[in-house]
Enzyme design. Structure first.
Site, PDB file in Angstrom:
ATOM      1  N   ASP A 176      -7.623  -1.469  -6.276  1.00 35.89           N
ATOM      2  CA  ASP A 176      -8.392  -2.137  -5.141  1.00 35.89           C
ATOM      3  C   ASP A 176      -8.632  -3.342  -5.672  1.00 35.89           C
ATOM      4  O   ASP A 176      -9.098  -3.633  -6.667  1.00 35.89           O
ATOM      5  CB  ASP A 176      -9.630  -1.155  -4.858  1.00 35.89           C
ATOM      6  CG  ASP A 176     -10.031  -1.766  -3.348  1.00 35.89           C
ATOM      7  OD1 ASP A 176      -9.660  -1.088  -2.436  1.00 35.89           O
ATOM      8  OD2 ASP A 176     -10.831  -2.449  -3.286  1.00 35.89           O
ATOM      9  N   ARG A 228      -6.284  12.916  -4.362  1.00 35.09           N
ATOM     10  CA  ARG A 228      -7.534  12.509  -3.841  1.00 35.09           C
ATOM     11  C   ARG A 228      -8.536  13.645  -3.454  1.00 35.09           C
ATOM     12  O   ARG A 228      -9.827  13.580  -3.504  1.00 35.09           O
ATOM     13  CB  ARG A 228      -7.611  11.662  -2.673  1.00 35.09           C
ATOM     14  CG  ARG A 228      -7.155  10.111  -3.024  1.00 35.09           C
ATOM     15  CD  ARG A 228      -8.364   9.554  -3.694  1.00 35.09           C
ATOM     16  NE  ARG A 228      -9.633   9.816  -3.155  1.00 35.09           N
ATOM     17  CZ  ARG A 228     -10.098   9.283  -1.972  1.00 35.09           C
ATOM     18  NH1 ARG A 228      -9.436   8.382  -1.424  1.00 35.09           N
ATOM     19  NH2 ARG A 228     -11.419   9.565  -1.605  1.00 35.09           N
ATOM     20  N   ARG A 235       0.956  -1.257   0.036  1.00 27.30           N
ATOM     21  CA  ARG A 235      -0.097   0.091   0.120  1.00 27.30           C
ATOM     22  C   ARG A 235       0.776   1.267  -0.028  1.00 27.30           C
ATOM     23  O   ARG A 235       0.541   2.287   0.592  1.00 27.30           O
ATOM     24  CB  ARG A 235      -1.100  -0.107   1.248  1.00 27.30           C
ATOM     25  CG  ARG A 235      -2.362   0.409   0.899  1.00 27.30           C
ATOM     26  CD  ARG A 235      -3.313   0.524   2.100  1.00 27.30           C
ATOM     27  NE  ARG A 235      -3.372  -0.735   2.561  1.00 27.30           N
ATOM     28  CZ  ARG A 235      -3.974  -0.876   3.970  1.00 27.30           C
ATOM     29  NH1 ARG A 235      -3.987   0.112   4.814  1.00 27.30           N
ATOM     30  NH2 ARG A 235      -4.081  -2.095   4.239  1.00 27.30           N
ATOM     31  N   ARG A 248      -2.682   7.240   1.390  1.00 28.02           N
ATOM     32  CA  ARG A 248      -3.052   8.320   2.061  1.00 28.02           C
ATOM     33  C   ARG A 248      -1.717   9.093   2.887  1.00 28.02           C
ATOM     34  O   ARG A 248      -2.043  10.083   3.216  1.00 28.02           O
ATOM     35  CB  ARG A 248      -4.144   8.127   3.019  1.00 28.02           C
ATOM     36  CG  ARG A 248      -5.460   8.245   2.288  1.00 28.02           C
ATOM     37  CD  ARG A 248      -6.605   7.969   3.506  1.00 28.02           C
ATOM     38  NE  ARG A 248      -6.938   6.804   3.815  1.00 28.02           N
ATOM     39  CZ  ARG A 248      -7.714   6.542   4.839  1.00 28.02           C
ATOM     40  NH1 ARG A 248      -8.281   7.421   5.659  1.00 28.02           N
ATOM     41  NH2 ARG A 248      -7.794   5.132   5.089  1.00 28.02           N
ATOM     42  N   TYR A 286     -15.972 -10.134   1.510  1.00 30.83           N
ATOM     43  CA  TYR A 286     -16.544  -8.872   1.082  1.00 30.83           C
ATOM     44  C   TYR A 286     -17.627  -8.964   0.451  1.00 30.83           C
ATOM     45  O   TYR A 286     -18.837  -8.380   0.699  1.00 30.83           O
ATOM     46  CB  TYR A 286     -15.310  -7.924   0.585  1.00 30.83           C
ATOM     47  CG  TYR A 286     -14.244  -7.367   1.281  1.00 30.83           C
ATOM     48  CD1 TYR A 286     -14.760  -6.244   1.990  1.00 30.83           C
ATOM     49  CD2 TYR A 286     -13.268  -7.836   1.245  1.00 30.83           C
ATOM     50  CE1 TYR A 286     -13.570  -5.691   2.778  1.00 30.83           C
ATOM     51  CE2 TYR A 286     -11.993  -7.415   2.056  1.00 30.83           C
ATOM     52  CZ  TYR A 286     -12.325  -6.044   2.803  1.00 30.83           C
ATOM     53  OH  TYR A 286     -11.268  -5.581   3.401  1.00 30.83           O
TER      54      TYR A 286
END
Lengths: 370, 370
Positions: B90, B54, B41, B45, B169
């Site tokens: 993703d 973003r 990752r 962020r 999920y």
């Protein structure tokens, strides 16, 4: 008709009182016809009786009102007939007694408005006098012992959070996903984390001993977050404090159960601390846990997956039978691998308890033994 | 001056191209002067450059806009000089391509408005044509390969979620804590869960093969939630699907890395599926993982705790050195034990990358070898 098992039982039960509750006898490895059964968090939101009480009172007020806490503690006994009553309380009463107050919100869970973040925060924590600072817990236990006076077969369980898990809540300020604050303290100032864990350990030991004086016949130490460390760090920051707590307890007459969630990688370290019982999570097969624990003379508790209680009865029943067969007739307590979930169907709880209570470890001979 | 390691290197590198990126060579066990470094990752962020992008676009739009996705994929390479670029995407693009759409909310994360709950829901899922249904991902990879054409030492990594994690999920309808729906299906209708996992496995295999055709030089299979099952259930519901995916890939020329979080109890089962590389979580000591993987000819990636990046540099640096020493000169890739966290200080990321890149596995002899 004396059965074979009763004879063996008496041989094994040296120093044990056969009048003890079934749970206590299982903890000490007596040979039994069936294991005792109870469920972690058995007094809780899945029960309509519990929700009815909670409509009238907040979670923290419920913890602090002995007659209500005793009432909800007894609800699962009345509804399902478990072999043990665990006092209704929360692990976070200790931080509060140490001067680190907590509040509970419906959405977020526990919140510490002033989490432990500085050396002064650790210094400031008070030593506790459980009989004074946690008098309401002792009163719950006293009430429950009185209520259970006509049910000597039912055990009364006290409990505490373990130092690592309590420290994690106090440092993070509540529940956490990554434990960044806790681990940062561990990386940067391990000695300071040790000093916090020492303080909490002293409080936990005093608390559990006071619970025993107040009537707890078994105590359980919950270390929900102890599984987040690899073995070398577990051996530094978790295992020594389990050992200190366990060694402070009169384990020759009051069994201590140690529960570590997410623990397959630390099973050996759990057993080294010599709890009376190791409570097994959902990740370790029960047979594996038993193979490791029996040679160390440690009994085993567990480990039905709480989600199995959401299965169809036809799928649930064989899972229960499998555990009963693996658990066998000595040193086994039927329980879940983690706390029961709020949405659990009560009929499946009843099915599990009934199945365990109807189980016989041994086939009784058809012809009488003379 | 030919060093000892270079000679050994050539001996070991039979059939391997020395012009391959460092990461690829490490995957195949070439002897190297230092391990390659990247971070799971790594485009995310914690980077101000990423947050700036973003601000202009939603997460899903970022995933689906190849030029922007390629831009953020390259940000960590520019900022820190990792040895690999992983495409920004993703894992939940596959469920969407199969007809199970997902949306992302800032607070809750991924949400499936129509989770898989009935047999018809499983029947309805489409087989995917990755080059058509996930053309935007292939375009990201194409763009990145073009951008990296002048950096042959930097590897381009593609990835996919693994069948179990994707199923979790799709069935739960998003993130979950207890996986009640997933496990209920497993308890009640195991064959139906298998049929879902089969369908997803076919999609994942097609997707990763298409990524390789589109330019991925390494692929990683992420099974974040595979650690929630005990070994016997892991062997039924997870391991066979890893094996199917891995066997569908041209692993003789494109390495596959398998990541299972919370995996100490399933390490042997991971190795049995013969990935090129096992990516190790934070719970298994790197030395333990290496001791198990090397005899099976599997390289190892990991496993700095992402929270270690929140430590003081003086505490972080020795943790990095320890991993470098344990990892050694062959079959080791420096990485984290889990994805980098959003609040991670960028200076510590730079410290880690610089430390790895300045490391030498061997002491170069002071006197020339003639």
């Amino acid at each position: 008709m004396p059965s074979v098992s009763a004879t063996q039982d008496q041989e094994r039960a040296v120093g044990k009182d056969l009048a003890n509750p079934l749970l206590v006898r299982a903890c000490y490895g007596d040979i039994l016809d069936r294991p005792p059964v109870w469920m972690m968090r058995q007094a809780g939101r899945y029960m309509p009786e519990y929700r009815a009480v909670r409509e009238k009172v907040s979670f923290l007020d419920l913890c602090k009102t002995p007659e209500l806490a005793a009432e909800v503690s007894l609800q699962p006994l009345t509804a399902f007939g478990m072999d043990a009553v665990i006092m209704f309380s929360d692990i976070l009463v200790i931080p509060e007694a140490m001067g680190c107050p907590v509040r509970f919100t419906e959405s977020v869970g526990p919140v510490f408005d002033h989490p432990i973040r500085t050396p002064a925060d650790i210094e400031r924590l008070r030593a506790i006098d459980p009989n004074q600072d946690l008098a309401y817990v002792m009163k719950i236990l006293g009430t429950l012992r009185a209520e259970l006076s006509n049910k000597p077969e039912t055990a009364l369980i006290g409990f505490s959070g373990a130092p690592w898990t309590l420290a994690s809540y106090m440092i993070e300020g509540g529940g956490s996903r990554n434990f960044t604050h806790l681990k940062s303290l561990m990386w940067n100032e391990p000695q300071r984390l040790h000093s916090l864990l020492e303080k909490i350990t002293i409080a936990v030991s005093a608390y559990l001993n006071a619970q025993i004086e107040a009537g707890a016949q078994v105590v359980q130490l919950f270390d929900t977050w102890a599984g987040i460390l690899p073995l070398p760090l577990y051996q530094q920051f978790i295992q020594p404090y389990h050992q200190q707590v366990i060694q402070s307890l009169p384990t020759d007459r009051v069994p201590v159960i140690l529960y570590v969630n997410n623990s397959p990688h630390v099973i050996d370290a759990i057993l080294e601390t010599a709890p009376t019982v190791m409570s097994v999570d959902t990740l370790t097969p029960l047979s594996t846990a038993i193979a490791k624990a029996r040679p160390k003379n440690v009994a085993v508790q567990g480990n039905l997956d709480p989600t199995a209680l959401f299965a169809d009865p036809s799928a649930l029943a064989p899972m229960v039978q499998k555990l009963l067969q693996e658990g066998g007739d000595t040193g086994y307590i039927f329980n879940l691998g983690h706390g029961i979930l709020p949405q659990t169907p009560v009929d499946n709880v009843r099915l599990v308890v009934d199945t365990v209570k109807q189980y016989h470890c041994k086939t009784i001979p058809n012809t009488p033994v003379t």
